[in-house]
Design an enzyme around this catalytic site. Structure first.
Site, PDB file in Angstrom:
ATOM      1  N   HIS A 139       0.812  -1.219   0.000  1.00 20.44           N
ATOM      2  CA  HIS A 139       0.000   0.000   0.000  1.00 20.44           C
ATOM      3  C   HIS A 139       0.848   1.273   0.000  1.00 20.44           C
ATOM      4  O   HIS A 139       0.335   2.364  -0.243  1.00 20.44           O
ATOM      5  CB  HIS A 139      -0.938  -0.007   1.212  1.00 20.44           C
ATOM      6  N   ASP A 195      -1.993   2.096  -4.800  1.00 22.25           N
ATOM      7  CA  ASP A 195      -3.274   2.470  -4.204  1.00 22.25           C
ATOM      8  C   ASP A 195      -4.344   1.433  -4.562  1.00 22.25           C
ATOM      9  O   ASP A 195      -4.230   0.720  -5.569  1.00 22.25           O
ATOM     10  CB  ASP A 195      -3.726   3.844  -4.694  1.00 22.25           C
TER      11      ASP A 195
END
Length: 389
Positions: free
Chosen positions: A361, A365
């Site tokens: 992450h 995204d």
């Protein structure tokens, strides 16, 4: 009588330390030159260290599972006569698990690969009773397994056994710990209708089965990845979190997570974007076989930019695969099953698969991950588009 100290030699790869996997000698043993002393493991290979001299073992330094620095003392010998004035380099045969190193000169100790020795130690099998079929009577894994089968060796009846994580198993544990601790994973699961793809795969295998490698689903997944990744360069990437640098790759080097008797190994299909469907099938099969029988080369076990991990028919409904650090994404095909699906208002039986994935992450995204998997799904569901160049 003089003493000679054998130090852990520089065994390449730019490493500073190696793990002691197994000792073959103890204080008081008399050894001949070139006789195996110990196995050590680096990040990529098991290395058998052999004696540079003949003499009596006075002392050994280090315990199994301990990391030793390059240049640190390993074995001290008592030598007859004058000690050598010049340092002696150790003979070290680098091998991946179960790969047979070059034969050593004859000695009273049975000749066998490090893996066979570990299996024998775990099973309480005396290798002196095993007949080897390799060069100079070296005991290969099939020799060992045939011997065990003939003896009908059964597991211990104890309630439990204990074993230290060493060697490859420890390396796997360390890598998984690093990935889980340092990478903020997020998982994404999408379903794909592979009815048309399975039909195409069956037709291609029936048409070319005797002439070309058998097609599994993995080559199709790899083709889908290499077609989509150019539009998502941040996913075909690695992340150096210590330096804060994302490295995006133009070529696609796909790691294929492969289960072996020693644990999970990830051989790499290099430049997958340049390979056709059957070339991918052949290369995946070759690398998997090499990983399982221990003949994979060092450069075939590193350098991946994205990984596919599949449990095949054991794939379950969904998984949360652990990213192969320092990559930023991993794809996990699950089990292919027939189930009822509503299409145009009618219920049909279709061949469906859930495709699991995990992303870093910090680099990827959720929106990008969903778009990426969506495009992979679209190609898998439309084999005509997938196979078109």
């Amino acid at each position: 009588m003089a003493n000679y100290v054998f130090k852990l030699p520089d065994i390449g790869e730019g490493i500073a330390e190696a793990e002691l996997v197994e000792w073959y000698v103890k204080p008081g043993d008399t050894v001949a030159e070139d006789q195996p002393l110990a196995d050590v493991m680096t990040d990529k290979a098991t290395v058998e260290l052999t004696s540079p001299v003949s003499g009596t073992i006075v002392a050994i330094h280090g315990e199994v599972g301990q990391l030793r620095q390059i240049g640190s003392a390993l074995v001290e010998f008592a030598l007859e006569g004058k000690a050598r004035a010049e340092p002696v380099e150790a003979a070290a045969a680098a091998v991946v698990p179960d790969q047979t190193p070059p034969p050593a000169p004859a000695s009273s100790r049975p000749k066998a690969s490090p893996l066979v020795r570990r299996l024998a130690k775990q099973g309480g099998v005396n290798l002196e009773t095993v007949k080897g079929s390799g060069p100079h009577g070296r005991i290969r894994r099939p020799d060992f397994e045939a011997h065990v089968a003939a003896l009908r060796v059964s597991p211990s009846a104890d309630e439990f056994t204990e074993s230290k994580l060493v060697g490859l198993r420890r390396k796997i544990a360390e890598k998984m710990e690093i990935s889980a601790r340092r990478i903020p994973h997020f998982a994404y699961v999408e379903e794909a209708d592979l009815t048309a793809l399975e039909g195409a795969r069956a037709e291609l295998n029936a048409r070319y089965g005797d002439e070309r490698p058998k097609l599994t689903l993995l080559p199709f997944f790899v083709q889908a990845l290499v077609r989509v990744l150019p539009r998502f360069p941040q996913i075909n990437a690695t992340y150096d979190d210590e330096a804060g640098i994302v490295r995006r790759y133009t070529p696609v080097h796909v790691g294929i997570a492969t289960q072996t008797d020693n644990g999970l190994i990830v051989p790499v299909v290099r430049n997958a974007q340049d390979l056709g469907l059957w070339e991918l099938a052949a290369e995946i099969a070759r690398l998997a076989a090499a990983a399982r029988d221990g003949t994979a080369k060092r450069d075939e076990l590193s350098g991946s930019t994205i990984t596919i991990t599949s449990l095949g028919t054991l794939g379950g409904i969904a998984t949360t695969p652990v990213i192969n650090h320092p990559e930023v994404a991993i794809i996990g095909p699950n089990r292919l099953v027939e189930r009822p699906v509503v299409r145009s208002g009618a219920i049909e039986v279709r061949k469906m698969m859930n495709v699991s994935s995990s992303f870093d992450h910090r680099v990827v995204d959720g929106y990008e991950a969903a778009r990426f998997i969506g495009e992979v799904k679209a190609l898998l569901e439309s084999p005509t588009l997938l196979l078109a160049r």
